[in-house]
Design a protein around this motif. Structure first.
Motif, PDB file in Angstrom:
ATOM      1  N   MET A   1       2.932  -9.933  12.250  1.00 41.11           N
ATOM      2  CA  MET A   1       1.506  -9.733  11.953  1.00 41.11           C
ATOM      3  C   MET A   1       1.369  -9.295  10.497  1.00 41.11           C
ATOM      4  N   MET A   2       0.379  -9.852   9.817  1.00 36.27           N
ATOM      5  CA  MET A   2       0.028  -9.401   8.480  1.00 36.27           C
ATOM      6  C   MET A   2      -1.433  -8.983   8.539  1.00 36.27           C
ATOM      7  N   LEU A   3      -1.681  -7.691   8.353  1.00 38.98           N
ATOM      8  CA  LEU A   3      -3.018  -7.122   8.529  1.00 38.98           C
ATOM      9  C   LEU A   3      -3.543  -6.602   7.198  1.00 38.98           C
ATOM     10  N   PHE A   4      -4.744  -7.026   6.845  1.00 41.02           N
ATOM     11  CA  PHE A   4      -5.371  -6.604   5.594  1.00 41.02           C
ATOM     12  C   PHE A   4      -6.481  -5.592   5.888  1.00 41.02           C
ATOM     13  N   ASN A   5      -6.336  -4.394   5.354  1.00 43.38           N
ATOM     14  CA  ASN A   5      -7.314  -3.318   5.539  1.00 43.38           C
ATOM     15  C   ASN A   5      -7.796  -3.229   6.987  1.00 43.38           C
ATOM     16  N   PRO A   6      -6.856  -3.061   7.923  1.00 44.04           N
ATOM     17  CA  PRO A   6      -7.255  -3.065   9.333  1.00 44.04           C
ATOM     18  C   PRO A   6      -8.099  -1.854   9.712  1.00 44.04           C
ATOM     19  N   VAL A   7      -9.125  -2.104  10.520  1.00 42.03           N
ATOM     20  CA  VAL A   7      -9.905  -1.016  11.091  1.00 42.03           C
ATOM     21  C   VAL A   7      -9.001  -0.268  12.064  1.00 42.03           C
TER      22      VAL A   7
ATOM     23  N   LEU B   1      -7.378   0.410  22.621  1.00 38.34           N
ATOM     24  CA  LEU B   1      -6.161   1.219  22.694  1.00 38.34           C
ATOM     25  C   LEU B   1      -5.723   1.625  21.294  1.00 38.34           C
ATOM     26  N   LYS B   2      -5.235   2.832  21.167  1.00 36.16           N
ATOM     27  CA  LYS B   2      -4.688   3.277  19.883  1.00 36.16           C
ATOM     28  C   LYS B   2      -3.223   3.645  20.119  1.00 36.16           C
ATOM     29  N   LEU B   3      -2.442   2.616  20.341  1.00 38.16           N
ATOM     30  CA  LEU B   3      -1.021   2.778  20.624  1.00 38.16           C
ATOM     31  C   LEU B   3      -0.205   2.084  19.556  1.00 38.16           C
ATOM     32  N   PRO B   4       1.035   2.498  19.383  1.00 39.58           N
ATOM     33  CA  PRO B   4       1.895   1.768  18.445  1.00 39.58           C
ATOM     34  C   PRO B   4       2.136   0.344  18.935  1.00 39.58           C
ATOM     35  N   PRO B   5       2.209  -0.611  18.029  1.00 40.95           N
ATOM     36  CA  PRO B   5       2.544  -1.974  18.433  1.00 40.95           C
ATOM     37  C   PRO B   5       4.004  -2.042  18.884  1.00 40.95           C
ATOM     38  N   PRO B   6       4.363  -3.043  19.665  1.00 37.49           N
ATOM     39  CA  PRO B   6       5.760  -3.172  20.102  1.00 37.49           C
ATOM     40  C   PRO B   6       6.712  -3.291  18.909  1.00 37.49           C
TER      41      PRO B   6
ATOM     42  N   GLN C   1      -6.256   0.663  -1.998  1.00 34.92           N
ATOM     43  CA  GLN C   1      -6.426   2.090  -2.304  1.00 34.92           C
ATOM     44  C   GLN C   1      -7.841   2.443  -2.739  1.00 34.92           C
ATOM     45  N   ASN C   2      -8.615   1.439  -3.138  1.00 36.01           N
ATOM     46  CA  ASN C   2     -10.008   1.679  -3.527  1.00 36.01           C
ATOM     47  C   ASN C   2     -10.976   1.165  -2.467  1.00 36.01           C
ATOM     48  N   ASP C   3     -10.502   1.098  -1.228  1.00 36.23           N
ATOM     49  CA  ASP C   3     -11.339   0.621  -0.117  1.00 36.23           C
ATOM     50  C   ASP C   3     -12.539   1.545   0.049  1.00 36.23           C
ATOM     51  N   GLU C   4     -13.737   0.965  -0.015  1.00 31.33           N
ATOM     52  CA  GLU C   4     -14.961   1.754   0.088  1.00 31.33           C
ATOM     53  C   GLU C   4     -15.445   1.883   1.526  1.00 31.33           C
ATOM     54  N   LEU C   5     -14.811   1.193   2.477  1.00 30.94           N
ATOM     55  CA  LEU C   5     -15.249   1.222   3.873  1.00 30.94           C
ATOM     56  C   LEU C   5     -14.269   1.927   4.811  1.00 30.94           C
ATOM     57  N   ILE C   6     -12.990   1.843   4.509  1.00 33.46           N
ATOM     58  CA  ILE C   6     -11.955   2.436   5.363  1.00 33.46           C
ATOM     59  C   ILE C   6     -11.124   3.393   4.523  1.00 33.46           C
ATOM     60  N   ASN C   7     -10.879   4.583   5.041  1.00 35.43           N
ATOM     61  CA  ASN C   7     -10.103   5.577   4.303  1.00 35.43           C
ATOM     62  C   ASN C   7      -8.647   5.116   4.207  1.00 35.43           C
TER      63      ASN C   7
ATOM     64  N   ALA D   1      -1.288   6.786   6.610  1.00 35.36           N
ATOM     65  CA  ALA D   1      -0.640   7.817   7.429  1.00 35.36           C
ATOM     66  C   ALA D   1      -0.290   7.278   8.814  1.00 35.36           C
ATOM     67  N   TYR D   2      -1.166   6.428   9.357  1.00 38.83           N
ATOM     68  CA  TYR D   2      -0.878   5.859  10.679  1.00 38.83           C
ATOM     69  C   TYR D   2       0.153   4.743  10.602  1.00 38.83           C
ATOM     70  N   TRP D   3      -0.121   3.730   9.774  1.00 37.35           N
ATOM     71  CA  TRP D   3       0.680   2.511   9.798  1.00 37.35           C
ATOM     72  C   TRP D   3       2.071   2.670   9.186  1.00 37.35           C
ATOM     73  N   GLN D   4       2.287   3.691   8.357  1.00 34.79           N
ATOM     74  CA  GLN D   4       3.608   3.834   7.733  1.00 34.79           C
ATOM     75  C   GLN D   4       4.724   4.039   8.759  1.00 34.79           C
ATOM     76  N   ASN D   5       4.348   4.468   9.953  1.00 32.64           N
ATOM     77  CA  ASN D   5       5.351   4.681  10.999  1.00 32.64           C
ATOM     78  C   ASN D   5       5.711   3.405  11.752  1.00 32.64           C
ATOM     79  N   TYR D   6       4.910   2.347  11.582  1.00 30.23           N
ATOM     80  CA  TYR D   6       5.101   1.149  12.396  1.00 30.23           C
ATOM     81  C   TYR D   6       5.180  -0.148  11.596  1.00 30.23           C
ATOM     82  N   ALA D   7       4.927  -0.070  10.298  1.00 32.87           N
ATOM     83  CA  ALA D   7       4.837  -1.309   9.532  1.00 32.87           C
ATOM     84  C   ALA D   7       5.309  -1.113   8.097  1.00 32.87           C
TER      85      ALA D   7
END
Length: 197
Positions: free
Chosen positions: A91-97, A135-140, A151-157, A163-169
């Protein structure tokens, strides 16, 4: 390799970002379209039907998602067992909600315009509340993931996303805003990701 793409909120089939992704990543993904302002589970089941209609079971596949579309693809993976569908190899995710209840709250009962079709739509309270079923679970672990965070996203922090995705991606940071004008810098990372399969 098959590619499946899903769009951001406020857009739809053949949106501007889709063509930018096709050009920048040099791929032509099949588009998985959800209803802006629609019910979460109804959208998820609709995306599943579109996905299965185009899936070649003999070929590996990759999800490419943008914003809320990236969120829907992540949810498709998390609900894969219940939906009886295979999971992607990558999966390649760009600025995921990450938290749609938080991200979409500002749009409740306020008329919105689809930037692709120019048609008006509304996210009503019931549809917004349906995202509580997400669901807010880690992906397989077997799914290789690259998350691109502006880093300059005005809609998503971006700090919360990282902090979340660094553990899984694998994380790629850019200086752009939420809307990415040029996806070509991500072509090499995509091919590197696919080599890890």
């Amino acid at each position: 390799m098959q590619f499946f793409y899903s769009h951001r909120f406020h857009s739809s089939y053949h949106c501007q970002a889709y063509f930018r992704i096709c050009e920048g990543l040099d791929i032509t993904p099949f588009e998985l379209v959800y209803e802006n302002g629609g019910d979460f589970m109804a959208n998820l089941h609709n995306i599943k039907k579109q996905f299965l209609a185009q899936l070649n079971p003999k070929e590996p596949f990759c999800f490419v998602g943008n914003s809320l579309g990236a969120f829907y693809l992540w949810q498709l993976v998390l609900f894969a067992h219940n939906l009886e569908i295979p999971t992607p190899q990558a999966m390649m995710l760009f600025n995921p909600v990450l938290t749609p209840l938080t991200q979409l709250e500002k749009y409740i009962n306020k008329p919105q315009i689809n930037s692709t079709t120019q048609k008006e739509f509304t996210l009503n309270l019931e549809s917004w509340q349906s995202y509580a079923h997400a669901l807010k679970l880690p992906p397989p672990k077997e799914v290789k993931i690259c998350v691109c965070i502006s880093q300059n996203d005005e809609l998503i922090n971006p700090r919360i996303s990282q902090a979340y995705w660094q553990n899984y991606a694998q994380i790629l940071l850019s200086q752009s805003g939420h809307s990415i004008a040029d996806f070509s810098p991500y072509k090499k990372p995509l091919h590197t990701l696919l080599k890890r399969i």
